[in-house]
Enzyme design. Structure first.
Site: not given
Lengths: 441, 441
Positions: A84, A163, A170, A185, A189
């Site tokens: 990520h 999420d 948000r 968040s 995931k």
């Protein structure tokens, strides 16, 4: 325990620690529609203001990760890996690092996002490849991972649905900026994605969401801790995002550049960051015990063409036209093209990543509002990096724009982003810091 | 200026000061439905967490006050006056102080609320008078004020509508507890109500929303400042709310007690606080320059029966059956009645106001959820005050309950609220502090 979101908001804003049961209740009740958006938004703001302890962040993350399906990758015989990035400008690392890791023996299953703010998104970039689909069902995700060894798709609605709802809320309510909420968040995931080995790229600098190294380090440590508590092997790399990564910012231009790097060419910084991330993925996956050996294997997979082969196989498995990868801009045409620079000679003192991100957005590469689709051909090509010399008459950048109006806007953004001076800048390191992969203690 | 509620929430939570234009925009856009509840709730929580400067609180209050109609009382030839209490248990001061001030020459136009939490509301109490209407149009409010000199009605939807929406949202989202939001909510309504002279009663103690004198003083000073900036003459009195005021908590029981005080009898504390508030109203309205003379005039209006006459005129003008004021409990009957105490002899050491509030609520006097209607006959009668002696066999309180089940609940609440001991408690002052009325400097 309290099952009243208002009391929980009041307690949170006074700095009290909420229990695991209370946090599970919040996530479950919001996902089930029992807590409305207004009460949830107030709770999220209380979290932004008062923060969360490590324990609270873990329980929140765990509850979000288990709010839907968690992919079962136990049927895959290769070690599974995922990465990520917290995002940046010109960040095409996923497009290079994941096929490299797959070519070296890992099975990479990654879900990516779309552009956010001034940053590009891997899904927008991949969709510039004609025919390529990114909306894959959980079954297809796992099937392609098993068959091809690589799948990069859009976040599935079946995974961590809490999420999805919380993120949208948000974004709509100004409650984005919280380390605990950002970390939960991302990690919810990743945990739902099922991979054993996870490497996090945390960008830092003008083009990143974290501008400050301390902040980036704290986020990286928190996310690593969350992943390890979930039983995964996790590491993190802090990378510089003060100037864009590589020489392309946009959609097709970035895929084009990633393919060039996979062919052994392209900008040195894209290659360095991508091979570093890939090598840590191999270490985290247990395919190599030493980073240096992993890095050599990663480089070899590029030089042999093996990594490109996996990338092409992924494109084809997702319905993409692989022949487009041979054509400039994947066969797209930008309606308006113009050069920037050439009036001034000297040294490129600054190429501000955020400014280039705004230029690519202005040119038409991103969405200005929800639901917009970016133009695949739009973007910015940088012909120089910070520290490079420029002579009069030589352009520094090329803008590929969706219209004449957008061309003007993008050129104006570049005026603000790029500066030429007589003295070269002091470059900082590209790899700022590393948290080597490890499991829970 | 920023017209994006998300940016304003982010800036507020970082402690930045918002401008007058920005606060006006927030109030206007929320009232017009351009900002949704979720984004507004997050903004309100940011205000709860980060607070507001005096300037910000003023601009917010001013915008809320002008979000609807502002009553024009210029056609009334007597000085206009209004009061407000932050609420308590057994607080029937409005029912006594406003007819007293009216009988002494002021024109009192007051809008009141319903019960909130453990506290009673003047509107719920007045509605225990058969036939009495509290939902008056702005025209009727001003008309009755002119003709009778006194009107006490429910908050009109036409006045400060922004507060109506914000208050409901705060109640639903746990964003009630903020000095700036409490002060702006109260003062926007007082400003829109149009009166020249305003006296604020800020309760402090276990039965109040403010438990701490410092906090109550800060709220009082802030509200006084806001009213003065709006050009009104404003003062405040901090009163003790550790034990209930007087000997009745409920609806009909409190009207009954107020009428007794207007007849010259009743508990000394109700008379003292009510005449004090009435006297400051007379000073604020310019009808007296000295408090002592105003207090003497107030007492005289009770002893002569003039104040009761105004109260009766108000009841009749609002459609109420004035003959009910002669009957016990205004003619209502409580289905279940029981005594509390008598097992123990000694001194009443503690009658906790909040606990008695809960007992009245349990008996059926208040609403447990939105839309409920309280039982007019339900409530608690206290036969003793703190410091009074009790002998074995003498009850300390009587519960009037809507059902057998509610009777049991109310008696249990009293078990927790009242304690008998051998030594008398140390009583504190009833009038804790005073901010004498004044205009802006």
């Amino acid at each position: 325990m309290t099952r009243d979101i208002r009391r929980l908001s009041e307690r949170k804003r006074r700095g009290e620690e909420l229990s695991a049961e209370e946090l599970r209740w919040v996530v479950g009740a919001y996902t089930a529609g029992e807590i409305d958006d207004a009460a949830m938004a107030a709770w999220l703001m209380a979290v932004c203001c008062a923060g969360m302890t490590g324990e609270e962040t873990w329980h929140l993350t765990d509850a979000m990760a288990h709010s839907g399906q968690v992919l079962d990758l136990s049927g895959i015989d290769r070690p599974t890996a995922d990465k990520h990035s917290t995002g940046g400008v010109g960040d095409k690392v996923t497009l290079v690092a994941t096929p490299v890791a797959a070519a070296c023996g890992a099975c990479v299953l990654k879900m990516s996002g779309r552009g956010l703010g001034h940053t590009g998104g891997t899904i927008d970039k991949l969709e510039a490849i004609p025919g390529l689909r990114t909306d894959l069902s959980p079954e297809r995700l796992v099937g392609q991972a098993r068959e091809v060894g690589l799948v990069v798709a859009a976040q599935s609605r079946e995974l961590a649905p809490a999420d999805g709802r919380m993120y949208a809320l948000r974004d709509a309510t100004g409650t984005v900026d919280s380390r605990a909420l950002i970390a939960s968040s991302i990690m919810s995931k990743k945990i739902a994605g099922g991979a054993e080995a996870i490497v996090l790229e945390v960008t830092v600098g003008s083009g990143a969401f974290m501008r400050d190294v301390e902040e980036a380090r704290a986020l990286a440590r928190l996310m690593v801790e969350l992943g390890r508590r979930a039983g995964r092997t996790v590491g993190a790399v802090l990378t510089d995002m003060n100037q864009p990564l590589g020489g392309a910012a946009g959609n097709a231009v970035e895929v084009e550049e990633a393919v060039t790097v996979l062919r052994g060419g392209g900008p040195a910084d894209v290659r360095e960051v991508s091979l570093t991330i890939a090598a840590w993925l191999l270490v985290a996956a247990g395919l190599h015990s030493k980073f240096d050996a992993a890095l050599a294997a990663a480089a070899e997979s590029v030089d042999s063409g093996a990594a490109l082969e996996v990338f092409v196989a992924m494109v084809e498995a997702q319905g993409g036209d692989a022949s487009s990868l041979e054509r400039p801009l994947l066969g797209h045409q930008a309606p308006e093209v113009a050069e920037w620079g050439g009036e001034e000679a000297g040294v490129v003192a600054r190429i501000d990543a955020r400014g280039v991100g705004y230029a690519a957005l202005a040119a038409g590469a991103g969405r200005r509002r929800k639901g917009d689709r970016g133009d695949p051909a739009a973007g910015v090509r940088l012909l120089r990096k910070e520290g490079d010399e420029v002579r009069r008459g030589e352009p520094v950048a090329i803008v590929l724009a969706a219209s004449q109006e957008r061309l003007g806007e993008a050129l104006a953004e570049l005026d603000a982003a790029i500066s030429i001076s007589e003295r070269p800048p002091m470059p900082g390191p590209l790899i700022v810091e590393t948290i080597p992969p490890g499991g829970s203690e």
